[in-house]
Design a protein around this motif. Structure first.
Motif, PDB file in Angstrom:
ATOM      1  N   ARG A  38       0.844  -1.203   0.000  1.00 37.85           N
ATOM      2  CA  ARG A  38       0.000   0.000   0.000  1.00 37.85           C
ATOM      3  C   ARG A  38       0.878   1.253   0.000  1.00 37.85           C
ATOM      4  O   ARG A  38       0.679   2.181  -0.777  1.00 37.85           O
ATOM      5  N   THR A 107      -4.653   6.829  -3.672  1.00 36.99           N
ATOM      6  CA  THR A 107      -3.627   7.010  -2.643  1.00 36.99           C
ATOM      7  C   THR A 107      -4.261   7.275  -1.293  1.00 36.99           C
ATOM      8  O   THR A 107      -3.868   6.725  -0.267  1.00 36.99           O
ATOM      9  N   LEU A 110      -5.537   4.202   0.343  1.00 36.41           N
ATOM     10  CA  LEU A 110      -4.524   3.237   0.791  1.00 36.41           C
ATOM     11  C   LEU A 110      -3.889   3.626   2.123  1.00 36.41           C
ATOM     12  O   LEU A 110      -3.282   2.802   2.793  1.00 36.41           O
TER      13      LEU A 110
ATOM     14  N   THR B  89      -4.301  -4.125  -3.035  1.00 32.59           N
ATOM     15  CA  THR B  89      -4.048  -2.721  -3.349  1.00 32.59           C
ATOM     16  C   THR B  89      -4.890  -2.235  -4.531  1.00 32.59           C
ATOM     17  O   THR B  89      -5.481  -1.153  -4.480  1.00 32.59           O
ATOM     18  N   GLU B  92      -8.514  -1.873  -3.370  1.00 26.92           N
ATOM     19  CA  GLU B  92      -8.723  -0.729  -2.476  1.00 26.92           C
ATOM     20  C   GLU B  92      -8.632   0.597  -3.216  1.00 26.92           C
ATOM     21  O   GLU B  92      -9.314   1.556  -2.889  1.00 26.92           O
ATOM     22  N   MET B  93      -7.747   0.656  -4.208  1.00 31.35           N
ATOM     23  CA  MET B  93      -7.620   1.897  -4.975  1.00 31.35           C
ATOM     24  C   MET B  93      -8.791   2.102  -5.934  1.00 31.35           C
ATOM     25  O   MET B  93      -8.980   3.178  -6.470  1.00 31.35           O
TER      26      MET B  93
END
Lengths: 132, 124
Positions: A38, A107, A110, B89, B92-93
């Motif tokens: 992340r 961003t 994360l 990732t 989530e993004m």
């Protein structure tokens, strides 16, 4: 003892240097693989924004220790054109350049903390933090 | 190494991205893949990303674009070997990789493309 690394961003190769530095510090700080990824991905997005929009700038990566909490802080700053509408830049799908327009909002998702300061004609500073 | 080797197995092109690509390398790889498709008449493309530790929005976009472009040329693309932390990732993004098939590894990716090929072209 404060751990701090600075990477100057001038081109797309520097983006890789910045994320390697971030990955290394995330590992040393004790973050697991998912959080390391992340953090590294977030640093990649911010460094790329610097070279795409401002041309040049720097990324400062710092290990944090607050009371018993440990974490990391990354500051990405440039003296580029600035973002006229920060709110809009944080919405999904917004992009003025060749990206998915999900770099900034992605961003933010994360990380644990996300701050952005931008002034047209002055530059942009993005500060992100992740706690262990 | 500044060039990613592209292999051909039957009707399928296979490439494994083994190094962190900076943006210009990623764009050049995209062009190399499309040229290789054109030159070889391949029907399938397998991209192995198991060595990649980061897939950010740019890399995601390049992979997705490459699959769409290959699609226009009549080629199905399978992305294989996405690591768990990268899956987390990307999700989530909110990054969606469009126009791509996914498989756990190279072998399953080849199988998947073969099955798709049989549906489209029949067994030959």
């Amino acid at each position: 003892m404060e751990k701090i690394k600075e990477v100057v961003i001038n081109n797309s190769e520097d983006v890789i240097l910045a994320r390697q530095a971030a990955r290394e510090m995330a590992r040393e700080t004790g973050f697991g693989l998912a959080d390391q990824t992340r953090i590294t991905t977030a640093v990649s997005e911010l460094s790329r924004n610097i070279y795409l929009y401002a041309g040049t700038g720097r990324v400062i990566i710092r290990a944090l220790s607050k009371n018993l909490k440990k974490g990391m802080e990354i500051v990405a700053e440039d003296r580029g054109p600035g973002i006229p509408d920060v709110e809009m830049a944080l919405q999904n799908g917004y992009s003025t350049n060749r990206s998915l327009g999900q770099g900034l909002p992605g961003t933010k998702r994360l990380m644990d903390e996300f701050e952005i300061k931008s002034e047209v004609g002055v530059g942009t500073t993005v500060t992100i933090r992740k706690w262990l | 190494m500044d060039k990613v080797p592209i292999l051909k197995m039957g009707d399928t092109l296979i490439l494994a991205i083994q190094v962190e690509l900076h943006d210009k390398m990623a764009i050049r790889l995209q062009e190399d893949i499309l040229k290789e498709i054109h030159d070889t008449g391949a029907r399938g493309l397998v991209i192995d990303v198991s060595a990649l530790e980061v897939v950010d929005s740019f890399m995601g976009r390049v992979l997705s674009d490459t699959a769409s472009m290959a699609g226009i040329m009549g080629v199905e693309t399978a992305l294989v070997g996405i690591r768990p932390e990268i899956a987390i990732t990307l999700q989530e993004m909110g990054l969606e990789l469009k126009g791509v098939h996914f498989a756990l590894n190279l072998e399953k990716g080849m199988e998947l493309l073969q099955n798709i090929g049989e549906i489209f072209y029949g067994e030959d």
